[in-house]
Design a protein around this motif. Structure first.
Motif, PDB file in Angstrom:
ATOM      1  N   SER A 136       0.809  -1.221   0.000  1.00 56.47           N
ATOM      2  CA  SER A 136       0.000   0.000   0.000  1.00 56.47           C
ATOM      3  C   SER A 136       0.844   1.274   0.000  1.00 56.47           C
ATOM      4  O   SER A 136       0.383   2.320  -0.470  1.00 56.47           O
ATOM      5  N   THR A 167      -2.490  -4.194  -2.515  1.00 54.51           N
ATOM      6  CA  THR A 167      -3.102  -2.871  -2.597  1.00 54.51           C
ATOM      7  C   THR A 167      -4.581  -2.991  -2.279  1.00 54.51           C
ATOM      8  O   THR A 167      -5.263  -3.887  -2.781  1.00 54.51           O
ATOM      9  N   GLY A 192      -6.978   3.561  -4.110  1.00 56.11           N
ATOM     10  CA  GLY A 192      -6.370   2.618  -5.034  1.00 56.11           C
ATOM     11  C   GLY A 192      -6.794   2.814  -6.476  1.00 56.11           C
ATOM     12  O   GLY A 192      -6.617   1.912  -7.300  1.00 56.11           O
TER      13      GLY A 192
END
Length: 417
Positions: free
Chosen positions: A118, A283, A305
């Motif tokens: 992330s 992610t 995202g």
């Protein structure tokens, strides 16, 4: 994962052993003399060892395991040269494809940290994912074409557990996630194998009803959703235990609550919103909203995202089209648990969902005799990716639409009508 000396493990070893047994006897129905190729995060080694034990008890020829490690993965993003992110281990996936072509079974243990990447550069993540997808395609085709018996189960990685239960100390979070995995996988019951037999029979009844109706499309309506998903010509609904082309009946996903089929790649119209976050290769992508025209996503956004989502959609032409549509009642045990797992294997079984990318060629009538060209002609999609994301909830209705335009209620407020 290590705990201080004399501290009991938060993961029940008896239930973990039962999960391994279910993976071999129900998930794979591994055959005597059959090889097994397994992938797993290194934290899942206790489950890997139990699975290997049950595999060899079942007569496995050879069990080979490939491990992944979060720290090693992150080292690449911290120190690797830029050109590294356009490469993948082709030799590894070619070897897997060769093993599957030679009759080996496939088992994946899911349990990576959903937030692992992330904080990394989305462009590098997307490039690495694309390179990996290209390299993996020869092996993935053996799976999506259902040439082999394959299965996915999960293990409660501490980082994953802390994301699901952020207010608990690590041992408590791991214990809670382990127990949730065991319950969803039916290994907390006295006879999990018998429980899976009964559950598979119920999913088979749902599939049989849908196959008898022969709907031309499904119409989803709900908050942020008005979507018509055309179904492929000669589509076949599947769910639970299914027979692979090698003749072995297996349960690819444990847990599973879905019945699913192949959409028509050119016949999807309207807009749809996700109802749960999508955790994709490290992610988190949340609040997805997309619009389809002529089967293709022409507009996509997400509150989190979004850059990774749009790069995924640009993987290839088929990445913007659907390869799967699946129906799951809102009252499924995983949904009823109230737990957001941040893991597609679980969250997709709490909700109706669709998948971007590659279709399952096994979801066609007479699939064993169809060529890739015939599958495409009947509407089956082709892509380097196959990514499920959730669009169902207690507020979503679904109608089945016949070729003559007549409609049949399939789900109301997330439940079978």
């Amino acid at each position: 994962m290590t705990y201080p000396a004399n501290t009991p493990t938060p993961i029940d070893p008896v239930k973990l052993d039962k999960l391994a047994e279910v993976a071999i006897k129900v998930g794979l129905q591994l055959q005597k003399g059959q090889d097994l190729v397994m992938t797993a995060p290194i934290a899942a080694m206790p489950l890997v060892r139990d699975i290997a034990k049950h595999a060899y008890k079942a007569g496995a020829g050879l069990v080979t395991t490939f491990y992944s490690d979060e720290e090693t993965t992150l080292a690449r993003y911290a120190y690797a040269p830029d050109e590294s992110f356009d490469r993948a281990s082709d030799w590894l996936y070619e070897g897997m494809a060769k093993a599957f072509g030679g009759g080996a079974a496939r088992l994946a243990i899911s349990g990576d940290n959903p937030m692992m990447l992330s904080a990394q550069d989305p462009s590098k993540v997307a490039r690495a994912n694309k390179a990996n997808s290209i390299a993996y395609k020869p092996a993935l085709e053996k799976i999506t074409n259902f040439d082999i018996n394959w299965n996915i189960v999960s293990y409660p990685n501490p980082a994953w557990a802390q994301l699901v239960f952020p207010n608990d100390p690590e041992p408590i979070a791991v214990e809670k996630l382990a127990n949730a995995i065991f319950a969803a996988s039916r290994v907390d019951l006295d006879d999990p194998v018998a429980a899976w037999k009964a559950h598979n029979a119920n999913l088979a009844r749902r599939s049989a009803w849908l196959n008898g109706e022969r709907f031309a499309s499904l119409h989803f309506t709900g908050p942020g959703t008005d979507l018509v998903v055309g179904l492929a010509d000669g589509h076949l609904w599947c769910g639970g235990a299914s027979e692979a082309k090698n003749g072995i009946i297996c349960n690819p996903n444990i847990p599973t609550e879905e019945v699913f089929t192949t959409p028509h790649a050119l016949r999807v119209e309207g807009y749809v919103s996700s109802t749960k976050p999508l955790s994709h290769q490290g992610t988190l992508i949340d609040n997805i909203q997309v619009r389809f025209e002529g089967g293709r996503i022409v507009e996509a956004k997400a509150s989190r995202g979004e850059e990774v989502l749009n790069k995924v959609l640009d993987t290839d032409e088929g990445a913007r089209r659907l390869g799967e549509v699946a129906l799951v009642p809102h009252s499924s045990p995983i949904s009823a648990s109230g737990i957001l797992f941040y893991n597609t294997l679980f969250d997709e079984n709490a909700s109706c969902h669709i998948a971007l990318g590659q279709c399952y060629s096994g979801c066609f009538v007479d699939d064993t005799s169809l060529t890739p060209e015939q599958i495409r002609a009947q509407g089956g999609n082709s892509s380097l990716i196959h990514i499920d994301w959730m669009i169902g909830s207690g507020q979503v209705d679904i109608d089945g639409v016949r070729a003559d335009g007549s409609r049949v209620p399939v789900m109301r407020q997330g439940e079978w009508a």
